[in-house]
Design an enzyme around this catalytic site. Structure first.
Site, PDB file in Angstrom:
ATOM      1  N   ARG A  93      39.839  20.577  29.345  1.00  0.00           N
ATOM      2  CA  ARG A  93      38.406  20.453  29.604  1.00  0.00           C
ATOM      3  C   ARG A  93      37.665  21.759  29.344  1.00  0.00           C
ATOM      4  NH1 ARG A  93      37.285  15.901  32.968  1.00  0.00           N
ATOM      5  NH2 ARG A  93      35.425  16.895  33.797  1.00  0.00           N
ATOM      6  N   HIS A 114      15.681  22.379  -2.193  1.00  0.00           N
ATOM      7  CA  HIS A 114      14.518  22.645  -1.340  1.00  0.00           C
ATOM      8  C   HIS A 114      14.747  23.889  -0.487  1.00  0.00           C
ATOM      9  CE1 HIS A 114      12.652  18.875  -2.541  1.00  0.00           C
ATOM     10  NE2 HIS A 114      13.866  18.332  -2.441  1.00  0.00           N
TER      11      HIS A 114
END
Ligand code: M6R
Length: 616
Positions: free
Chosen positions: A27, A508
């Site tokens: 965890r 872009h």
């Protein structure tokens, strides 16, 4: 984030607690501690900053008493740094009681002020110690741990799982939860509490998930659950679908390597029982009630990190198949933009752990606003599916490595099953189209196994690229989220700057980043899906190559058009275009893992990260 274990029974509590904490290590944490009550009724505490091994070294150097009642904790620091003093357990009632906690007590400053004014003193900087001191005072006032605990949790605000034990009541551990997980393990003459079932699965596979705002009291012979007002609550037990060996490394170099190898099985298990003779049905969706899915006019997918990229992949398929507009939002952005939600809006949350706080809050927000909530989750008994109208479980088995891999492909699979189910209910696909799609999906596990084999070329490449300062990833259509996922994997595991772009976006702006030797992974769409998209991506490869990029193409077998322009090609088996992401992601996962390993990094537990992010 924080891992919690509680034990009462007949075994050595210290051993049970350390074993549970070991299984909860995945965890993520930065300190660990235990408290046990010995047979003489004395409470002993040991806690240490760092890994669990630092705590076990400490216990070896300075042994503490042992008994059959105890609580253990791994802490991921929020309030106060990861120090010995801030590590849990925290003590109250002059060292007679111990408290561990996961979450954030939001009103801790006000409570601390009140306690300071009453003459109490504090050792740590944590919010948890406030709860411990408060509990000590209530215990002295009531003489009853359960009643004192009930009074305390009623005053706490925020998200918490909290456990306590008192030396005057050995054989009792109390716990409570709000917006944070807590599961009971039911044993024979012993009972357990854990943040998730991994905490106790080596002792028992019979479990009960505690509901929101509930208190549990365990003794060796009994389990009692009440609400915060003390009213008793009925609970349902379930059997954990996997055994302890499923969360062990089993000879692999890392959990991540093992979990990548399990991807064919994860997808097969997620499909199992949901496609029969070409007919797709996700029975869990019946919980929504008749007509609900047919009436849906908009879908919003909410998730974080890798799960959000699974959602982005799912959007293409669900929208195409069901003709229902689909948006994808990061859970933590969703509710703050005040989305327009109606009873015909379906919010699909995706979460491996089922405990991600941002996603949980998004689900609650959606339901409070009247939307329908479906959860896609991998963890039985987790909070998010319990807070949803229906849950579609992925059956990927426990995922221990912090970096999500097999859960990702299982999440996409579950979303595809959902999309096909929805298309069938709404009549937007013919029988022939449904059969073609289900055939494609059922063929994926075998193709995943082939992809794993083909990805062997990645290891030397990763070693060669271990000194790269930045790596870029390009993709188009369903390849775009795969590019984003490839970049995320590399960032979190190898600490290398990595960015994913939609290939069409290149000119872009991002093309300015290209210089001689810049590694760029390109996920190439199948020419069989859209010759136009394929041609455009091949042009993108030429454009970056002309500016010095080193191109690694992930392309389908036999795609000759990329060969002249790519420095390396990883060939994946042929699949219908919407299904390619399930295969194309594999080499990228392996690349990140191998590169991290080549740099000598911890593949399973990268720095600063937690497997489940249980605070906002
Ligand atoms: O448990 P969840 O699926 O809700 O977790 C969501 C993210 O925190 C998770 O996918 C994270 O991005 C992983 N570390 C990525 O590998």
């Amino acid at each position: 984030m924080c891992g919690i274990v509680g034990y009462v029974g007949h075994e050595r509590a210290l051993e049970v607690l350390l074993g549970g904490l070991k299984r909860l290590e995945y965890r993520g944490y930065d300190s660990a501690g235990v408290a046990v009550i010995d047979p003489a009724g004395d409470l002993h505490v040991a806690k240490k900053a760092g890994r669990l091994s630092a705590l076990t070294d400490e216990l070896r150097a300075h042994p503490i008493g042992d008994g059959a009642t105890g609580i253990g904790h791994t802490r991921w620091a929020t309030h106060g740094g990861p120090t010995d003093v801030n590590a849990h357990p925290h003590l109250g009632d002059e060292g007679r009681l111990a408290v561990i906690h996961n979450g954030i007590i939001e009103n801790f400053a006000a409570l601390k002020e009140e306690l300071l004014a009453a003459g109490e003193t504090f050792e740590s900087e944590t919010d948890t110690e406030v709860a411990a001191i408060l509990l000590g005072r209530e215990y002295r006032a009531t003489g009853d741990l359960v009643e004192a605990f009930r009074r305390v949790v009623g005053r706490l605000e925020g998200a918490f799982t909290i456990l306590a034990t008192h030396q005057e009541q050995p054989g009792v551990v109390v716990g409570a939860r709000r917006n944070s997980p807590l599961v009971i393990g039911l044993g024979d003459g012993e009972n357990f509490l854990g943040s998730d079932v991994a905490a106790f699965v080596e002792h028992t596979r019979r479990a009960v998930a505690i509901g929101q705002d509930q208190i549990v009291t365990i003794t060796p012979e009994s389990v009692t659950v009440t609400d915060f007002a003390g009213e008793s609550v009925e609970v349902d037990a379930f059997d954990v679908a996997w055994d302890a060996s499923a969360s062990e490394k089993g000879g692999w170099s890392s959990f991540m390597a093992k979990e990548i190898s399990e991807e064919p099985e994860a997808v097969a298990n997620t499909i199992r029982g949901r496609i029969e003779d070409g007919h797709v049905s996700v029975p869990e969706l019946d919980a929504l009630g008749d007509g609900v899915l047919a009436g849906i006019d908009r879908i919003i997918i909410v998730a974080c990190g890798t799960a959000a990229y699974a959602g982005m992949v799912g959007r293409y398929a669900i929208e195409k198949w069901s003709r229902v507009p689909v948006e994808v939002d990061l859970s933590h952005e969703f509710r703050y933009r005040e989305p327009v939600l109606t009873p015909t809006t379906l919010v699909i949350s995706i979460s491996q752990s089922g405990e991600t706080m941002d996603t949980l809050m998004a689900v609650k927000y959606a339901r409070e606003a009247g939307a329908v909530a479906v959860s896609v989750c991998n963890t039985q008994g987790a909070t998010i599916p319990r807070e949803s109208d229906a849950a579609v479980y992925t059956h990927a088995g426990p995922e221990v490595a912090v970096a999500s891999t097999k859960a990702f492909v299982a999440q996409i699979t579950a979303l595809y099953l959902f999309g096909l189910h929805l298309a069938r209910v709404r009549g937007t696909m013919s029988e022939a189209q449904l059969t073609a799609a289900t055939d494609e999906l059922t063929a994926i596990p075998a193709k995943l196994a082939q992809t794993l084999k083909a990805s062997e070329v990645i290891e030397p490449l990763a070693k060669w690229m271990a000194d790269s300062r930045a790596v870029l990833f390009l993709g188009r259509h369903v390849g775009y989220p795969i590019a984003l996922e490839g970049a995320l994997k590399l960032k979190e595991l190898a600490y290398i700057h990595a960015e994913g772009f939609a290939a069409g976006e290149l000119k872009h702006g991002p093309i300015a980043l290209i210089e001689a030797g810049q590694p760029v992974f390109v996920v190439v769409p199948s020419p069989r899906g859209s010759a136009e998209m394929h041609k455009k991506v091949v042009s993108n490869i030429q454009e970056i190559r002309a500016r010095g990029a080193r191109v690694i193409a992930i392309a389908e077998q036999g795609d000759a058009a990329v060969l002249p322009f790519a420095d390396e090609v990883v060939a994946i088996p042929l699949a219908a275009p919407l299904f390619e992401p399930l295969l194309a992601v594999i080499p990228l996962q392996i690349f990140a893992m191998e590169l991290a390993a080549a740099k000598g990094l911890d593949v399973d537990q990268p720095r600063n990260l937690a497997k489940s992010v249980t605070v906002e």
